[in-house]
Scaffold this motif. Structure first.
Motif, short mmCIF file in Angstrom:
data_model
loop_
_atom_site.label_atom_id
_atom_site.label_comp_id
_atom_site.label_asym_id
_atom_site.label_seq_id
_atom_site.Cartn_x
_atom_site.Cartn_y
_atom_site.Cartn_z
N GLY A 9 2.30 -10.05 -8.60
CA GLY A 9 3.63 -10.00 -8.01
C GLY A 9 4.70 -9.87 -9.08
O GLY A 9 4.43 -9.93 -10.27
N GLY A 10 5.94 -9.69 -8.62
CA GLY A 10 7.03 -9.59 -9.57
C GLY A 10 8.25 -8.94 -8.96
O GLY A 10 8.34 -8.77 -7.74
N LEU A 11 9.17 -8.56 -9.84
CA LEU A 11 10.41 -7.90 -9.44
C LEU A 11 10.30 -6.41 -9.70
O LEU A 11 9.91 -6.00 -10.80
CB LEU A 11 11.59 -8.49 -10.22
N VAL A 12 10.63 -5.61 -8.72
CA VAL A 12 10.55 -4.16 -8.86
C VAL A 12 11.73 -3.53 -8.14
O VAL A 12 12.24 -4.08 -7.15
CB VAL A 12 9.21 -3.64 -8.30
N GLN A 13 12.16 -2.38 -8.63
CA GLN A 13 13.27 -1.67 -7.99
C GLN A 13 12.79 -0.92 -6.76
O GLN A 13 11.60 -0.56 -6.66
CB GLN A 13 13.88 -0.68 -8.97
N PRO A 14 13.67 -0.66 -5.81
CA PRO A 14 13.29 0.14 -4.64
C PRO A 14 12.70 1.48 -5.07
O PRO A 14 13.20 2.13 -6.00
CB PRO A 14 14.61 0.33 -3.91
N GLY A 15 11.61 1.85 -4.41
CA GLY A 15 10.90 3.06 -4.77
C GLY A 15 9.80 2.84 -5.79
O GLY A 15 8.99 3.75 -6.04
N GLY A 16 9.74 1.67 -6.35
CA GLY A 16 8.75 1.36 -7.37
C GLY A 16 7.41 0.96 -6.78
O GLY A 16 7.20 1.03 -5.56
N SER A 17 6.49 0.56 -7.68
CA SER A 17 5.12 0.23 -7.28
C SER A 17 4.68 -1.09 -7.90
O SER A 17 5.15 -1.47 -8.97
CB SER A 17 4.16 1.33 -7.72
N LEU A 18 3.78 -1.75 -7.21
CA LEU A 18 3.12 -2.95 -7.71
C LEU A 18 1.69 -2.95 -7.21
O LEU A 18 1.39 -2.37 -6.15
CB LEU A 18 3.81 -4.22 -7.22
N VAL A 78 -10.04 -8.33 -3.98
CA VAL A 78 -9.35 -7.40 -3.10
C VAL A 78 -8.01 -7.05 -3.74
O VAL A 78 -7.38 -7.89 -4.37
CB VAL A 78 -9.15 -7.99 -1.68
N TYR A 79 -7.63 -5.78 -3.60
CA TYR A 79 -6.40 -5.29 -4.19
C TYR A 79 -5.45 -4.80 -3.09
O TYR A 79 -5.89 -4.40 -2.00
CB TYR A 79 -6.67 -4.12 -5.13
N LEU A 80 -4.18 -4.79 -3.41
CA LEU A 80 -3.18 -4.16 -2.55
C LEU A 80 -2.28 -3.32 -3.44
O LEU A 80 -1.49 -3.86 -4.21
CB LEU A 80 -2.36 -5.19 -1.78
N GLU A 81 -2.46 -2.00 -3.36
CA GLU A 81 -1.62 -1.07 -4.10
C GLU A 81 -0.40 -0.78 -3.24
O GLU A 81 -0.54 -0.30 -2.11
CB GLU A 81 -2.40 0.21 -4.39
N MET A 82 0.79 -1.07 -3.79
CA MET A 82 2.02 -0.91 -3.01
C MET A 82 2.91 0.11 -3.70
O MET A 82 3.31 -0.07 -4.85
CB MET A 82 2.75 -2.26 -2.90
N ASN A 83 3.19 1.19 -2.99
CA ASN A 83 4.05 2.25 -3.51
C ASN A 83 5.29 2.42 -2.63
O ASN A 83 5.33 1.92 -1.50
CB ASN A 83 3.27 3.57 -3.55
N SER A 84 6.29 3.12 -3.16
CA SER A 84 7.53 3.37 -2.42
C SER A 84 8.07 2.08 -1.81
O SER A 84 8.42 2.03 -0.62
CB SER A 84 7.28 4.42 -1.31
N LEU A 85 8.14 1.06 -2.63
CA LEU A 85 8.55 -0.26 -2.13
C LEU A 85 9.99 -0.25 -1.66
O LEU A 85 10.86 0.44 -2.22
CB LEU A 85 8.34 -1.31 -3.21
N LYS A 86 10.25 -1.04 -0.62
CA LYS A 86 11.56 -1.15 -0.01
C LYS A 86 12.02 -2.60 -0.08
O LYS A 86 11.21 -3.51 -0.21
CB LYS A 86 11.49 -0.70 1.46
N GLN A 110 4.90 -13.94 -5.32
CA GLN A 110 6.19 -13.43 -4.88
C GLN A 110 6.35 -11.96 -5.26
O GLN A 110 6.12 -11.58 -6.41
CB GLN A 110 7.33 -14.25 -5.51
N VAL A 111 6.79 -11.17 -4.29
CA VAL A 111 7.16 -9.78 -4.53
C VAL A 111 8.63 -9.62 -4.14
O VAL A 111 9.00 -9.92 -3.01
CB VAL A 111 6.29 -8.80 -3.72
N THR A 112 9.44 -9.19 -5.09
CA THR A 112 10.86 -9.01 -4.84
C THR A 112 11.23 -7.56 -5.15
O THR A 112 10.99 -7.09 -6.27
CB THR A 112 11.71 -9.96 -5.70
N VAL A 113 11.79 -6.89 -4.17
CA VAL A 113 12.21 -5.49 -4.34
C VAL A 113 13.74 -5.47 -4.30
O VAL A 113 14.35 -5.72 -3.27
CB VAL A 113 11.64 -4.58 -3.24
N SER A 114 14.31 -5.19 -5.45
CA SER A 114 15.76 -5.25 -5.56
C SER A 114 16.25 -4.40 -6.71
O SER A 114 15.58 -4.28 -7.74
CB SER A 114 16.21 -6.70 -5.78
N ALA A 115 17.44 -3.81 -6.52
CA ALA A 115 18.04 -3.02 -7.60
C ALA A 115 18.75 -3.95 -8.60
O ALA A 115 19.19 -3.50 -9.65
CB ALA A 115 19.00 -2.00 -7.02
#
Length: 115
Positions: A9-18, A78-86, A110-115
């Protein structure tokens, strides 16, 4: 003792991936379904994606085409590839496993998607 430990988990910008990972430890000889759930502040926990021991996967509508769930050949990860995050993907993500007819949960990441 069976334990599920999430990471990635972590902080990522909108449109990013985790990529989230969940490892199952302990004396386990068979894991059935595994999955990822999430809970946003003020909301109920919801299922994101599940995968059977044979590799069949199901996704909630809001993540279809963006998220991919997978398992290792040993089926203990088990993995969860997350793309185009909103921004609406922001939540605590929990790993879930069905073992010997019982449900086990990780503590969440925690997954946080924020600019």
């Amino acid at each position: 003792q069976v334990q599920l430990v999430e990471s990635g988990g972590g902080l990522v910008q909108p449109g990013g991936s985790l990529r989230l990972s969940c490892d199952v430890s302990g004396r386990v000889f068979g894991i059935n379904n595994m999955g990822w759930y999430r809970q946003a502040p003020g909301k109920e926990r919801e299922r994101v994606a599940t995968i059977t021991s044979s590799g069949e996967s199901v996704y909630t509508d809001s993540v279809k085409g963006r998220f991919t769930i997978s398992r290792t050949n040993t089926k203990r990860t088990v993995y969860l590839e997350m793309n185009s995050l909103k921004s609406e993907d922001t939540a605590v993500y929990y790993c879930n496993a069905l073992i010997y007819g019982m449900e086990f949960w990780g503590k969440g990441t925690q997954v946080t998607v924020s600019a």
